[in-house]
Design an enzyme around this catalytic site. Sequence first.
Site, PDB file in Angstrom:
ATOM      1  N   ASP A  79      52.378  40.214  44.718  1.00 39.44           N
ATOM      2  CA  ASP A  79      51.933  41.409  44.904  1.00 39.44           C
ATOM      3  C   ASP A  79      52.441  42.130  43.813  1.00 39.44           C
ATOM      4  O   ASP A  79      53.316  41.699  43.085  1.00 39.44           O
ATOM      5  CB  ASP A  79      52.478  42.145  46.067  1.00 39.44           C
ATOM      6  CG  ASP A  79      51.993  43.731  46.400  1.00 39.44           C
ATOM      7  OD1 ASP A  79      50.904  43.911  45.996  1.00 39.44           O
ATOM      8  OD2 ASP A  79      52.678  44.406  46.780  1.00 39.44           O
ATOM      9  N   PHE A 101      38.733  60.893  39.212  1.00 41.01           N
ATOM     10  CA  PHE A 101      38.634  59.728  38.594  1.00 41.01           C
ATOM     11  C   PHE A 101      37.598  58.780  39.169  1.00 41.01           C
ATOM     12  O   PHE A 101      37.611  58.569  40.333  1.00 41.01           O
ATOM     13  CB  PHE A 101      40.139  59.250  38.525  1.00 41.01           C
ATOM     14  CG  PHE A 101      40.299  58.041  37.418  1.00 41.01           C
ATOM     15  CD1 PHE A 101      40.651  58.056  36.321  1.00 41.01           C
ATOM     16  CD2 PHE A 101      39.968  56.613  38.063  1.00 41.01           C
ATOM     17  CE1 PHE A 101      40.908  56.934  35.257  1.00 41.01           C
ATOM     18  CE2 PHE A 101      40.095  55.626  37.448  1.00 41.01           C
ATOM     19  CZ  PHE A 101      40.412  55.734  36.267  1.00 41.01           C
ATOM     20  N   ASP A 137      45.845  47.608  43.676  1.00 40.13           N
ATOM     21  CA  ASP A 137      46.068  48.792  42.977  1.00 40.13           C
ATOM     22  C   ASP A 137      44.693  48.885  41.945  1.00 40.13           C
ATOM     23  O   ASP A 137      43.898  47.611  41.805  1.00 40.13           O
ATOM     24  CB  ASP A 137      47.206  48.599  41.763  1.00 40.13           C
ATOM     25  CG  ASP A 137      48.087  49.481  42.636  1.00 40.13           C
ATOM     26  OD1 ASP A 137      48.178  50.151  43.422  1.00 40.13           O
ATOM     27  OD2 ASP A 137      49.360  49.737  41.651  1.00 40.13           O
ATOM     28  N   ARG A 162      42.354  45.719  43.462  1.00 43.00           N
ATOM     29  CA  ARG A 162      41.624  46.080  44.644  1.00 43.00           C
ATOM     30  C   ARG A 162      41.298  45.128  45.906  1.00 43.00           C
ATOM     31  O   ARG A 162      40.172  45.163  46.273  1.00 43.00           O
ATOM     32  CB  ARG A 162      40.521  46.824  44.113  1.00 43.00           C
ATOM     33  CG  ARG A 162      40.603  47.901  42.986  1.00 43.00           C
ATOM     34  CD  ARG A 162      41.766  48.900  43.308  1.00 43.00           C
ATOM     35  NE  ARG A 162      40.911  49.818  44.587  1.00 43.00           N
ATOM     36  CZ  ARG A 162      41.714  50.995  44.967  1.00 43.00           C
ATOM     37  NH1 ARG A 162      43.101  51.115  44.603  1.00 43.00           N
ATOM     38  NH2 ARG A 162      41.337  51.872  45.772  1.00 43.00           N
ATOM     39  N   ASN A 220      50.783  44.789  53.977  1.00 41.30           N
ATOM     40  CA  ASN A 220      49.267  44.357  53.355  1.00 41.30           C
ATOM     41  C   ASN A 220      49.310  42.855  52.908  1.00 41.30           C
ATOM     42  O   ASN A 220      48.438  42.265  52.444  1.00 41.30           O
ATOM     43  CB  ASN A 220      48.746  45.274  52.266  1.00 41.30           C
ATOM     44  CG  ASN A 220      49.716  45.196  51.098  1.00 41.30           C
ATOM     45  OD1 ASN A 220      50.713  45.830  51.365  1.00 41.30           O
ATOM     46  ND2 ASN A 220      49.290  45.232  50.016  1.00 41.30           N
ATOM     47  N   ASP A 221      50.864  42.521  52.546  1.00 45.98           N
ATOM     48  CA  ASP A 221      51.176  41.043  52.123  1.00 45.98           C
ATOM     49  C   ASP A 221      51.165  40.084  53.114  1.00 45.98           C
ATOM     50  O   ASP A 221      51.405  38.707  52.705  1.00 45.98           O
ATOM     51  CB  ASP A 221      52.108  41.180  51.183  1.00 45.98           C
ATOM     52  CG  ASP A 221      51.922  42.320  50.160  1.00 45.98           C
ATOM     53  OD1 ASP A 221      51.063  42.132  49.513  1.00 45.98           O
ATOM     54  OD2 ASP A 221      52.820  42.914  49.929  1.00 45.98           O
TER      55      ASP A 221
END
Length: 971
Positions: free
Chosen positions: A253, A404, A544, A646, A675-676
């Site tokens: 990660d 953005f 990310d 992502r 999330n890992d």
Amino acid sequence: MVLLSTSEPTGVAYVQTTNLDGESNLKTRYAKQETLQKIPEKENVSGLIKCEKPNRNIYGFQANMEVDGKQVSLGPSNIILRGCELKNTTWAVGVAVYAGSETKAMLNNSGAPSKRSRLETHMNLEIIFLSLFLVALCTVVSVCAAVWLRRHRDELDYLPFYRRKDFSEDEEKNYNYYGWGLEIFFTFLMSVIVFQIMIPISLYISMELVRVGQAYFMIRDAEMYDESSNTRFQCRALNINEDLGQIKYVFSDKTGTLTENMMEFQCASIWGVDFNGGKATSQDQKDGYFVQADGQVLRPKMVVKTDPELLQYVRNGKETKEGSYVHDFFLALAACNTIVPIIVDTPDPTLKLIDYQGESPDEQALVYAAAAYGFMLIERTSGHIVIDIQGERKRFNVLGLHEFDSDRKRMSVILGFPNQSVKVFVKGADTTMFSVIDRSLNTSIIRATEAHLQSYSSIGLRTLVIGMRELSTSEFEEWHSAFEVASTALMGRARLLRKIASNIESNLCILGASGIEDKLQQGVPEAIESLRTAGIKVWVLTGDKQETAISIGYSSKLLTSKMTQVIVNSNSKESCRKSLEDAIIMSKKLTTTSGTTNETGRTLGTGSTPVALIIDGTSLVYILDSELEERLFELACNCSVVLCCRVAPLQKAGIISLVKKRTSDMTLAIGDGANDVSMIQMADVGVGISGQEGRQAVMASDFAMGQFRFLVPLLFVHGHWNYQRMGYMILYNFYRNAVFVLVLFWYVLFTCFTLTTAINEWSSVLYSVIYTSVPTIVVGILDKDLSRLTLLKHPQLYGAGHRDECYNRTLFWITMLDTLYQSVVVFFIPLLAYWGSTIDAASIGDLWTLAVVILVNLHLAMDVIHWNWITHAAIWGSIIATFICVIVIDAIPSLVGYWAIFEIAKTRLFWFCLLAIIVTALIPRFVVKVLYQFYAPCDVQIAREAEKFWAQSQSAAVEVEMSPILDHPRR
């Protein structure tokens, strides 16, 4: 849950998605204007929501909502996923559209698989071979017994020691004889009982004890202790220690694992002047910039170092031309963002801290930097912002905001100033900003800024370019009307907003650029470089944005300027297919055209161009679990680096599964957030980082530690030692048990296959318990083939695990051949020496027992590399303990073989046989070992000799030439 209304008048809700994508920054979600004013407590809210089927994509959502006869489109910004935390929002009301196992969080969870060491898996295959060998031995004995019974069937009544007939009573009858068929069957079963030690049941117990010892030393290793978090290494699984020595792929990660997730403003280029912070100091005040209002002090929560020269420009105000540009630059930093200022109380009632929270850590760093230079963001609503500029509070109306997006790679805000003027401030990546800047204005300033950006990027800083322009009344009104229409469009809203933003973000005047450091954890670049030197492929899987991940790739030395980047960003299966095929062709072309060919026709990689694959989660949705998986794996094999952006939690696990299904290489996953978890559980070895994102990753991991850099000593030192020790220990256990069994087997051949044993039954039991077990365990815990310093200095030594040098099928069969030879020596030397004597079976059995024990312990001693007093005590103590046990057993009158050892040990022949057995059995092994190490040494042996030479000479470092790193391990 689809948002209907929130406590904020604008319908905004702030959420934290740490459990989903690992990002700890606040994100904004919105309720639709059509439902915003409806309060469920006071009035009924009726409508119909039509949404897509449940799926794993946490970044996408498509739905329509019918309210009051009006159809409204819903997107990802209107939904809050299970696992999010509501922040800075008093309440939120919504409709649950997915629940239970259909939620995106649950669909991204995978069950915890059962993990087993690869060495143990291979060992189980060898145990099957040994089981078949045991059956073969028992079958041979049974067949030979059958032949012997047939040949002597007429003599069975009168043969000594056999006693088929019982003559003790008047009537003759068979004495313990069940017929020819059953006798053979019982012979087979007795053979299994006598030879069962061939199956090393004790090995499993020894392995667990060794793993406990290894885990103890890993936990106590001071080199893997993190002082900042006061956490030691944790060994949460005891059955895969040796797998740490064979890792080929590391999946990591990014946020919180490679980085500290803390951005720090380092330098700025404003109007062509480089303020690089060369003389950067903390603010004049001890705790940084602050403002006073109503008897209270407001201070930013984070202190930022400032450049004295730039600080002076700010304090001089807008009197000079340069001062006005500096003023506009910091105003842009404070205003052009989605940061929410949170007032935090402190123990001191007169002091309050401002904590800036938002989606992007870049924005946080920039806002803290602006505050440090006197532009402090105090308040933000959907309609206005309040900024304290050098002690004077000013209110600006936020007339519009273009967030953005990955296409424009910039964001803009339209501010209404107190003097009724309107300005647009824009910040974004240099690749897109220079295309919208008016180059006819101040060309020299633009060139200077480009040069500064180049220097910032070369040292791994994340850069943003800042621009602005003043809008005329007609321009603003034209933009405003178009913006209103686009904001309420049901179809193609994103495309319309993008077009309007592009129109307003044009002909900008450049203000400058910023340089931000995404602080990596200590030692990350060096750790990644060492891992790659060792032949380990490092893949980064992050939730990310792509730009953020690439920037971290450069600063962590995962990506280099020499690499060619292959980017796969597709929105359909067909475009994914085309992108992958084009990328495969490009990667093959780069590796073949850049390589040079030698005389043998082999391509040398010295001139090859490394390729880095960068792929996003949307593309992986179409690739994983489809026929495109094979194409992705083919492309990844041609790349030096793979960077996935992502990606959803289950996609991380899917990528690891992709590699595991197509290679036999060992995989390791390392992460710090919830999330890992799927990734950690899917990999052969899962490592959790004790970070800021909770304990979910640690609880699901096999090993846990404080920082990413500890992966280097864990793999190169402890992983190498554990693999080397366990590989040797397994082979040695096979050897020591097989020698003993084969001695029993040879004896059976000379005793009419009756399964009588010369070796005392107590000695058979104690052989694996006392005589030989302790040295095995001690060596398995303490032996070291190389020092920690050497293993860390030469990462290539880790390749021994990739090449299966310590345990493989060839070594197993060589060990078995050596075992067969040694058993012949142990059995037949005493047999021939005492052939014509009247020695009894118990006496020669004691000789065989002592010979086997001394032989296997000396065999172990020959292979011990790192001696200490515990090893000496274990090996020589086991031999002494064997003598004591044999003496005690033979001193008990009720046992067979009473006083046997005392009678046979008196003779010189006994001691001569022991010496002859040891010398004859070990000489071939010693000769082969010397010749192999002299003429065909492996890397570990060369490094070991270099260690000795260095220790003796105490001179300069010894150069060690390593074997080339193999992409595929030798089997």
